[in-house]
Design a protein around this motif. Structure first.
Motif, mmCIF file in Angstrom:
data_model
loop_
_atom_site.group_PDB
_atom_site.id
_atom_site.type_symbol
_atom_site.label_atom_id
_atom_site.label_comp_id
_atom_site.label_asym_id
_atom_site.label_seq_id
_atom_site.Cartn_x
_atom_site.Cartn_y
_atom_site.Cartn_z
ATOM 1 N N ILE A 63 0.860 -1.185 0.000
ATOM 2 C CA ILE A 63 0.000 0.000 0.000
ATOM 3 C C ILE A 63 0.896 1.234 0.000
ATOM 4 N N SER A 64 0.697 2.116 -0.963
ATOM 5 C CA SER A 64 1.476 3.369 -1.059
ATOM 6 C C SER A 64 0.546 4.554 -0.863
ATOM 7 N N ARG A 65 1.033 5.586 -0.140
ATOM 8 C CA ARG A 65 0.245 6.808 0.126
ATOM 9 C C ARG A 65 1.028 7.994 -0.415
ATOM 10 N N ASP A 66 0.374 8.798 -1.274
ATOM 11 C CA ASP A 66 0.972 10.011 -1.845
ATOM 12 C C ASP A 66 0.215 11.219 -1.320
ATOM 13 N N ALA A 67 0.914 12.180 -0.714
ATOM 14 C CA ALA A 67 0.311 13.423 -0.205
ATOM 15 C C ALA A 67 1.421 14.446 0.023
ATOM 16 N N ASP A 68 1.145 15.678 -0.457
ATOM 17 C CA ASP A 68 2.103 16.782 -0.250
ATOM 18 C C ASP A 68 3.488 16.409 -0.784
ATOM 19 N N ARG A 69 3.482 15.774 -1.964
ATOM 20 C CA ARG A 69 4.725 15.403 -2.631
ATOM 21 C C ARG A 69 5.591 14.455 -1.790
ATOM 22 N N LYS A 70 4.936 13.764 -0.865
ATOM 23 C CA LYS A 70 5.647 12.784 -0.062
ATOM 24 C C LYS A 70 4.990 11.418 -0.263
ATOM 25 N N THR A 71 5.825 10.418 -0.352
ATOM 26 C CA THR A 71 5.321 9.051 -0.556
ATOM 27 C C THR A 71 5.897 8.137 0.519
ATOM 28 N N ASN A 72 4.997 7.407 1.139
ATOM 29 C CA ASN A 72 5.442 6.347 2.042
ATOM 30 C C ASN A 72 4.563 5.117 1.814
ATOM 31 N N SER A 73 5.019 3.953 2.252
ATOM 32 C CA SER A 73 4.308 2.697 1.959
ATOM 33 C C SER A 73 4.409 1.731 3.124
ATOM 34 N N ILE A 74 3.558 0.716 3.041
ATOM 35 C CA ILE A 74 3.532 -0.357 4.038
ATOM 36 C C ILE A 74 3.019 -1.621 3.355
ATOM 37 N N GLN A 75 3.479 -2.774 3.794
ATOM 38 C CA GLN A 75 3.002 -4.052 3.246
ATOM 39 C C GLN A 75 2.013 -4.690 4.218
ATOM 40 N N ILE A 76 0.853 -5.123 3.661
ATOM 41 C CA ILE A 76 -0.201 -5.778 4.448
ATOM 42 C C ILE A 76 -0.329 -7.216 3.925
ATOM 43 N N GLY A 77 -0.153 -8.175 4.808
ATOM 44 C CA GLY A 77 -0.243 -9.582 4.414
ATOM 45 C C GLY A 77 -1.249 -10.351 5.258
ATOM 46 N N VAL A 78 -1.873 -11.336 4.645
ATOM 47 C CA VAL A 78 -2.800 -12.230 5.355
ATOM 48 C C VAL A 78 -2.315 -13.657 5.100
ATOM 49 N N THR A 79 -1.958 -14.346 6.183
ATOM 50 C CA THR A 79 -1.462 -15.723 6.091
ATOM 51 C C THR A 79 -2.589 -16.698 6.404
ATOM 52 N N PRO A 80 -2.904 -17.670 5.518
ATOM 53 C CA PRO A 80 -3.997 -18.618 5.808
ATOM 54 C C PRO A 80 -3.634 -19.545 6.959
ATOM 55 N N PRO A 81 -4.625 -20.122 7.624
ATOM 56 C CA PRO A 81 -4.351 -21.032 8.745
ATOM 57 C C PRO A 81 -3.713 -22.327 8.247
#
Length: 671
Positions: free
Chosen positions: A598-616
């Protein structure tokens, strides 16, 4: 017209007030005596658990006279699983035909093999229209199924030779469960001329419920009580398909079975059919005298031209028998007396020859023993006498040997019945007979054979019933009672081998129970997931805090999601955000099947994070993980704060459901 009847266990039967095992469907207008006769033929005994393919199908053809009419009954009885109360159930389908309705080009076995015989019931209780049962035409052909099973197609004709020569005797056929004996009967009946194909009666599964029914060819399954009892009928023919048969005895039908060319055979003797009576009115209008039409026979003298044919009048109470009839009756009585006298003389001679010769042999032995005591030397004549006596002894077994064999057979039968019926073994094992058995002798091998068949059958039945896991424990307890008995009849370590076999069955059963339990839990989770597909999964605790940011900077943050069921069909299908401030834009991309960046762009700044779902997997619940957070400190905190109002969409078992990454969305911020 043909008629049919269906009999099974149901909450409501065709007859008002009936339930349980009852008639659920029948041809309209079927008479009460016929219904009662058909219901009495619905007996069936299960050999395995309900629904198991090891339970045999009983296909039968009977001929009965009901309400003065000769009827052919085609019967198919099979296991039907469990009924509405959980008890064992059966399905019985009867088709009733008259002589005129039986296709001469077909046979009862061919009709039973057709698709017109029901294998399932649709559950509708109703009256049926007259059926049109399939009766496929058959032609004589070599008995190839008999050839494959026995090695000689001629065995297919042995049944017909026995039918012609001993029409009043039965044939017992011993077969393993699952043997297609009905197809063997179809090949045999096809050899008969069309007018005789509906003559033999048979059943492919004889059990104790079939009583007082004329059945010539009887199939008994190996290892059952009926197969054991069939040995007692020494005058009847017994064919054991479980053992090599060799070459059948020569006969016209045996050769026909090999070549496929039908023979005329010897038809069963039948009395000539009397035509229906035709009333002749007298001049006064009375009809006390009934005249019958004359019919030609082999000994009938033709009526001279111009003369009135002789008529026969029904015999009344005052009529006197003709002299010829008197002589016939007298001959019959004298013949019976002569046969009885011959039988009495024959029995007396056999008893005298057996027991009288025994006394003479014993006395000869005693005299020989006395002579040997007086003198140590014997001449050639005395030696010859001893040899003759010994050879005569070998011909006639001693009475105590016969009694021993009878006692052994009775003991084996009692042991088998006690084990099957869960009876008390202690009283039976006190019998001195088994204590006198020597290991691995012929008598001991008979006992071991019966016990091994019983054990294998019990393991099969008890292993299939996974809901009652304690049944195999009970079986092992029985083996402990038989431990000393088994060591007395065999030196092969039967108890250890059989106990190991039961232990393995217990282990396999436990694995099956655990697997069924696990599969049931997975199925319950999948059903709960599908039932709650419109309800989101909320993961609380993703609050903006330095602690969460510090965890992400060190590695990753994870939270358990027990709602997600195990499934091979698992993937993240989307990422959703609420309406954000102007100038803020989110983008997402798949890193792998279960990870989004997931990437977020605002005020000419970009930061990101990874979201994962592991099955049982392996008993561990599914997990949501956050990782790889980048950007400056302020944008990181803003991203984490906004993630509380976002959710990912996960698809499991072809059904999608939203997983919120934080608290429920406030009403003021809209999705």
């Amino acid at each position: 017209m043909p008629q049919e009847l269906i009999y099974t266990s149901a909450e409501k039967g065709l007859k008002p007030g009936s339930s349980g095992f009852c008639t659920v469907a029948a041809t309209a207008g079927m008479s009460a005596p016929l219904v009662g006769s058909l219901e009495r033929l619905c007996g069936y005994r299960h050999l395995a658990a309900p629904g198991d393919a090891a339970n045999p199908v009983a296909c039968s053809h009977f001929v009965q006279t009901i309400s003065g009419r000769k009827l052919h009954l085609l019967v198919r009885i099979a296991d039907a699983g469990r009924d509405y109360t959980g008890r064992t159930n059966k399905l019985c389908h009867h088709v009733v035909l008259t002589d005129q309705e039986c296709e001469s080009a077909s046979s009862p076995a061919a009709a039973l093999l057709s698709e017109s015989m029901l294998t399932t019931w649709d559950g509708q209780v109703r009256q049926l229209p007259p059926p049109a049962p399939a009766q496929p035409a058959v032609r004589p052909a070599p008995c190839r199924r008999w050839q494959q099973l026995t090695g000689d197609a001629g065995w297919g004709g042995v049944l017909l030779d026995h039918l012609d020569q001993h029409s009043k005797q039965q044939v017992y056929i011993v077969a393993e469960s699952g043997t297609d004996v009905l197809s063997l009967f179809a090949e045999t009946l096809a050899l008969l001329p069309p007018e005789r194909r509906w003559e033999p009666t048979f059943t492919t599964y004889l059990n104790g419920t079939l009583q007082n029914v004329d059945c010539r060819w009887r199939v008994v399954l190996a290892g059952t009580k009926e197969a054991h009892e069939s040995r007692r009928f020494v005058r009847d023919l017994r064919i054991d398909l479980t053992k090599p048969l060799g070459t059948p005895p020569a006969g016209p039908w045996v050769e026909a079975a090999r070549t496929g060319q039908s023979k005329t055979g010897k038809p069963r003797s039948q009395r000539p059919t009397m035509p229906s009576a035709v009333p002749a009115a007298s001049a006064t209008g009375d009809s006390d005298v009934i005249e019958l039409e004359t019919y030609a026979t082999a000994n009938t003298t033709p009526t001279p031209p111009g003369k009135t044919p002789p008529t026969r009048r029904r015999r009344g109470l005052a009529d006197v028998p003709a002299p010829d009839e008197k002589r016939s009756v007298l001959k019959l009585v004298l013949s019976l007396l002569g046969v009885s006298l011959v039988m009495i003389v024959g029995i007396f001679w056999v008893l005298h020859a057996r027991f009288g010769l025994r006394l003479s042999i014993d006395s000869a032995d005693q005299n020989t023993a006395r002579k040997e005591q007086k003198s140590q030397t014997t001449n050639l004549g005395s030696n010859s006498t001893v040899q003759v006596v010994k050879s005569q002894k070998a011909i006639f077994p001693k009475p105590n040997e016969i009694e021993k064999v009878q006692r052994l057979d009775g003991f084996i039968e009692q042991l088998h019945e006690t084990l099957i019926n869960n009876g008390e073994l202690s009283r039976l094992l006190k019998d001195d007979l088994w204590k006198n058995l020597t290991p691995d002798s012929e008598d001991s091998k008979k006992v071991v054979e019966v016990l091994e068949k019983w054990l294998n059958n019990q393991i099969q039945i008890r292993s299939t019933n996974a809901s009652e896991a304690g049944q195999l424990e009970d079986l092992q307890s029985k083996l402990k009672h038989l431990k000393s008995f088994l060591s007395n009849v065999s030196n092969a370590g039967l108890y250890d081998n059989w106990s190991e076999k039961v232990t393995k069955a217990k282990k396999d059963q436990k694995e099956n129970i655990d697997k069924e339990k696990k599969d049931r839990e997975i199925q319950d989770k999948i059903e709960a997931w599908i039932a709650s597909k419109n309800k989101p999964v909320v993961i609380e605790g993703l609050a903006v805090s330095s602690g969460l940011r510090n965890k992400l900077e060190k590695g990753a943050y994870s939270a358990s999601i027990p709602e997600i069921p195990p499934s091979d069909d698992f993937q993240i299908v989307g990422f959703w955000t609420p309406i954000l401030a102007e100038g803020v834009r989110y983008t997402c991309a798949h890193v792998s099947k279960g990870v989004l960046k997931i990437s977020r762009d605002a005020d000419r700044k970009t930061n990101s994070i990874q979201i994962g779902v592991t099955p049982p997997e392996s008993g561990k619940a599914a997990e949501l993980s956050l990782s790889s957070l980048d950007g400056d400190i302020r944008s990181r905190l803003i991203l984490l704060d906004e993630l509380r109002w976002c959710f990912v969409e996960v698809k499991v078992a072809n059904h999608s459901r939203r997983i919120h990454l934080g608290d429920a969305l406030p009403a003021s911020r809209g999705p």
